[in-house]
Design a protein around this motif. Structure first.
Motif, PDB file in Angstrom:
ATOM      1  N   UNK A  71     -68.481  36.621  -2.891  1.00  0.00           N
ATOM      2  CA  UNK A  71     -69.595  36.956  -2.809  1.00  0.00           C
ATOM      3  C   UNK A  71     -69.705  36.374  -1.119  1.00  0.00           C
ATOM      4  N   UNK A  72     -69.683  34.669  -1.867  1.00  0.00           N
ATOM      5  CA  UNK A  72     -70.136  34.083  -0.338  1.00  0.00           C
ATOM      6  C   UNK A  72     -69.189  34.422   0.438  1.00  0.00           C
ATOM      7  N   UNK A  73     -67.878  34.831   0.697  1.00  0.00           N
ATOM      8  CA  UNK A  73     -67.013  35.044   1.806  1.00  0.00           C
ATOM      9  C   UNK A  73     -67.685  36.132   2.195  1.00  0.00           C
ATOM     10  N   UNK A  74     -68.043  37.333   1.340  1.00  0.00           N
ATOM     11  CA  UNK A  74     -68.482  38.770   2.036  1.00  0.00           C
ATOM     12  C   UNK A  74     -69.725  38.551   2.820  1.00  0.00           C
ATOM     13  N   UNK A  75     -70.352  37.240   2.725  1.00  0.00           N
ATOM     14  CA  UNK A  75     -71.606  37.112   3.481  1.00  0.00           C
ATOM     15  C   UNK A  75     -71.414  36.770   4.225  1.00  0.00           C
ATOM     16  N   UNK A  76     -70.702  35.755   4.421  1.00  0.00           N
ATOM     17  CA  UNK A  76     -70.392  34.656   6.148  1.00  0.00           C
ATOM     18  C   UNK A  76     -70.237  35.948   6.718  1.00  0.00           C
ATOM     19  N   UNK A  77     -69.015  36.827   6.058  1.00  0.00           N
ATOM     20  CA  UNK A  77     -68.411  37.781   7.303  1.00  0.00           C
ATOM     21  C   UNK A  77     -69.553  38.772   7.652  1.00  0.00           C
ATOM     22  N   UNK A  78     -70.701  39.340   6.564  1.00  0.00           N
ATOM     23  CA  UNK A  78     -71.204  40.702   7.307  1.00  0.00           C
ATOM     24  C   UNK A  78     -72.620  39.821   7.406  1.00  0.00           C
ATOM     25  N   UNK A  79     -73.012  38.821   7.810  1.00  0.00           N
ATOM     26  CA  UNK A  79     -74.028  38.060   7.943  1.00  0.00           C
ATOM     27  C   UNK A  79     -74.625  38.438   9.101  1.00  0.00           C
ATOM     28  N   UNK A  80     -73.647  38.037  10.190  1.00  0.00           N
ATOM     29  CA  UNK A  80     -73.901  38.975  11.610  1.00  0.00           C
ATOM     30  C   UNK A  80     -74.271  40.781  11.966  1.00  0.00           C
ATOM     31  N   UNK A  81     -73.665  41.263  10.917  1.00  0.00           N
ATOM     32  CA  UNK A  81     -73.540  43.159  10.275  1.00  0.00           C
ATOM     33  C   UNK A  81     -75.174  42.887  10.367  1.00  0.00           C
ATOM     34  N   UNK A  82     -75.470  42.359   8.800  1.00  0.00           N
ATOM     35  CA  UNK A  82     -77.173  42.251   8.636  1.00  0.00           C
ATOM     36  C   UNK A  82     -77.971  42.484  10.054  1.00  0.00           C
ATOM     37  N   UNK A  83     -78.185  40.668  10.179  1.00  0.00           N
ATOM     38  CA  UNK A  83     -78.772  39.859  10.873  1.00  0.00           C
ATOM     39  C   UNK A  83     -78.744  41.042  12.521  1.00  0.00           C
ATOM     40  N   UNK A  84     -78.091  42.121  12.992  1.00  0.00           N
ATOM     41  CA  UNK A  84     -78.252  41.867  14.111  1.00  0.00           C
ATOM     42  C   UNK A  84     -79.427  43.180  13.632  1.00  0.00           C
ATOM     43  N   UNK A  85     -78.872  44.336  12.153  1.00  0.00           N
ATOM     44  CA  UNK A  85     -79.784  44.941  11.588  1.00  0.00           C
ATOM     45  C   UNK A  85     -81.141  45.370  11.582  1.00  0.00           C
ATOM     46  N   UNK A  86     -81.458  43.864  11.029  1.00  0.00           N
ATOM     47  CA  UNK A  86     -82.718  43.692  11.149  1.00  0.00           C
ATOM     48  C   UNK A  86     -82.954  43.384  12.505  1.00  0.00           C
ATOM     49  N   UNK A  87     -82.656  42.165  13.717  1.00  0.00           N
ATOM     50  CA  UNK A  87     -83.547  42.347  14.514  1.00  0.00           C
ATOM     51  C   UNK A  87     -83.620  43.736  15.176  1.00  0.00           C
ATOM     52  N   UNK A  88     -82.510  44.750  15.522  1.00  0.00           N
ATOM     53  CA  UNK A  88     -83.434  46.239  15.868  1.00  0.00           C
ATOM     54  C   UNK A  88     -83.436  47.144  14.910  1.00  0.00           C
ATOM     55  N   UNK A  89     -84.552  46.390  14.447  1.00  0.00           N
ATOM     56  CA  UNK A  89     -85.333  46.851  13.414  1.00  0.00           C
ATOM     57  C   UNK A  89     -84.605  47.901  12.623  1.00  0.00           C
ATOM     58  N   UNK A  90     -83.469  48.412  12.480  1.00  0.00           N
ATOM     59  CA  UNK A  90     -82.983  49.369  11.706  1.00  0.00           C
ATOM     60  C   UNK A  90     -83.182  49.075   9.929  1.00  0.00           C
ATOM     61  N   UNK A  91     -83.212  48.096   9.733  1.00  0.00           N
ATOM     62  CA  UNK A  91     -83.405  47.660   8.286  1.00  0.00           C
ATOM     63  C   UNK A  91     -84.486  46.804   8.143  1.00  0.00           C
ATOM     64  N   UNK A  92     -85.066  46.489   7.385  1.00  0.00           N
ATOM     65  CA  UNK A  92     -86.213  45.676   6.901  1.00  0.00           C
ATOM     66  C   UNK A  92     -85.825  44.707   6.971  1.00  0.00           C
ATOM     67  N   UNK A  93     -86.389  44.154   7.522  1.00  0.00           N
ATOM     68  CA  UNK A  93     -86.483  42.389   7.529  1.00  0.00           C
ATOM     69  C   UNK A  93     -86.148  41.441   5.852  1.00  0.00           C
ATOM     70  N   UNK A  94     -86.391  41.887   5.083  1.00  0.00           N
ATOM     71  CA  UNK A  94     -86.909  41.298   3.481  1.00  0.00           C
ATOM     72  C   UNK A  94     -85.323  41.941   2.508  1.00  0.00           C
ATOM     73  N   UNK A  95     -85.081  42.772   3.442  1.00  0.00           N
ATOM     74  CA  UNK A  95     -83.761  43.008   2.674  1.00  0.00           C
ATOM     75  C   UNK A  95     -81.883  41.957   3.106  1.00  0.00           C
ATOM     76  N   UNK A  96     -81.467  41.563   2.413  1.00  0.00           N
ATOM     77  CA  UNK A  96     -80.952  40.207   2.015  1.00  0.00           C
ATOM     78  C   UNK A  96     -79.260  40.615   2.071  1.00  0.00           C
ATOM     79  N   UNK A  97     -78.943  39.965   1.861  1.00  0.00           N
ATOM     80  CA  UNK A  97     -77.161  39.870   0.843  1.00  0.00           C
ATOM     81  C   UNK A  97     -77.130  40.732   0.377  1.00  0.00           C
ATOM     82  N   UNK A  98     -77.801  39.979  -0.597  1.00  0.00           N
ATOM     83  CA  UNK A  98     -77.736  39.870  -2.225  1.00  0.00           C
ATOM     84  C   UNK A  98     -78.846  41.198  -2.737  1.00  0.00           C
ATOM     85  N   UNK A  99     -79.258  42.165  -1.801  1.00  0.00           N
ATOM     86  CA  UNK A  99     -79.959  42.825  -2.026  1.00  0.00           C
ATOM     87  C   UNK A  99     -79.073  44.411  -2.542  1.00  0.00           C
ATOM     88  N   UNK A 100     -78.178  43.746  -1.199  1.00  0.00           N
ATOM     89  CA  UNK A 100     -77.808  44.608  -0.594  1.00  0.00           C
ATOM     90  C   UNK A 100     -75.730  44.478  -1.984  1.00  0.00           C
TER      91      UNK A 100
END
Length: 190
Positions: free
Chosen positions: A121-150
């Motif tokens: 999970x840590x490896x995936x989180x490190x790789x996917x963090x930019x995807x989630x961060x960008x989606x949050x910044x763009x307002x496409x995903x609520x800010x409270x959604x975490x990688x752990x949630x997904x």
């Protein structure tokens, strides 16, 4: 596996891992550690020395799959619509987890052993963090959604559908979770 181990320890590790991959493919996360030891021609203590927990064994078996999913997250980072890129990657994690027995269990965060971090999970989180961060910044995903949630959502879907005869069940439930239950009117949920 540390390179400084003796040659016989490295051979045992490789043999155990090869047998474990076959057993996990056949029996999933519940693969028998004793059967793995017997087939590998080692004692169960040797298996435990290399893999102190079942979760550690599942992580080792899933390592290549996790690397491939991590590479894919990096490929999708910065491409096109941020929500679409995140959902495409998450869909691939669902598909991979649904077909790779034991992977969902390796990703689960409910490991009772807090000493051993969930490296998959840590490896995936490190790789996917930019995807989630960008989606949050763009307002496409609520800010409270975490990688752990997904990942928890994916693990739950995959584990709930792993014994269903329909191979598309996990993807269908994932798409339902993404879309929600509200029917669309003019592109928006009612």
């Amino acid at each position: 596996m540390p390179e400084h181990q003796r040659a016989d320890a490295r051979r045992n590790y490789a043999r155990i891992l090869a047998v474990a991959e076959e057993e996990v493919a056949a029996h999933g996360a519940a693969a028998s550690l004793e059967q793995i030891a017997r087939t590998a021609g080692v004692g169960s203590a040797t298996v435990r020395r290399h893999f102190p927990t079942r979760h550690a064994l599942l992580e080792a078996v899933s390592h290549q799959r996790i690397e491939a999913l991590s590479d894919r997250a990096r490929e999708l980072t910065g491409r096109g619509d941020s929500r679409d890129a995140l959902l495409e990657w998450l869909g691939e994690v669902v598909a991979y987890s649904a077909t790779a027995r034991g992977l969902a269990a390796a990703l689960a965060y409910d490991v009772p052993d807090p000493v051993h971090e969930n490296s998959c999970a840590a490896m995936l989180e490190a790789a996917a963090a930019p995807l989630l961060d960008r989606a949050v910044r763009d307002g496409a995903v609520p800010a409270e959604v975490t990688f752990t949630d997904l990942i928890t959502l994916i693990v739950g879907i995959v584990l709930a559908t792993e014994h269903r005869p329909d191979p598309a069940a996990a993807d269908r439930l994932f798409r339902l979770a993404v879309a929600g239950l509200s029917p669309l009117t003019g592109g928006r949920p009612r």
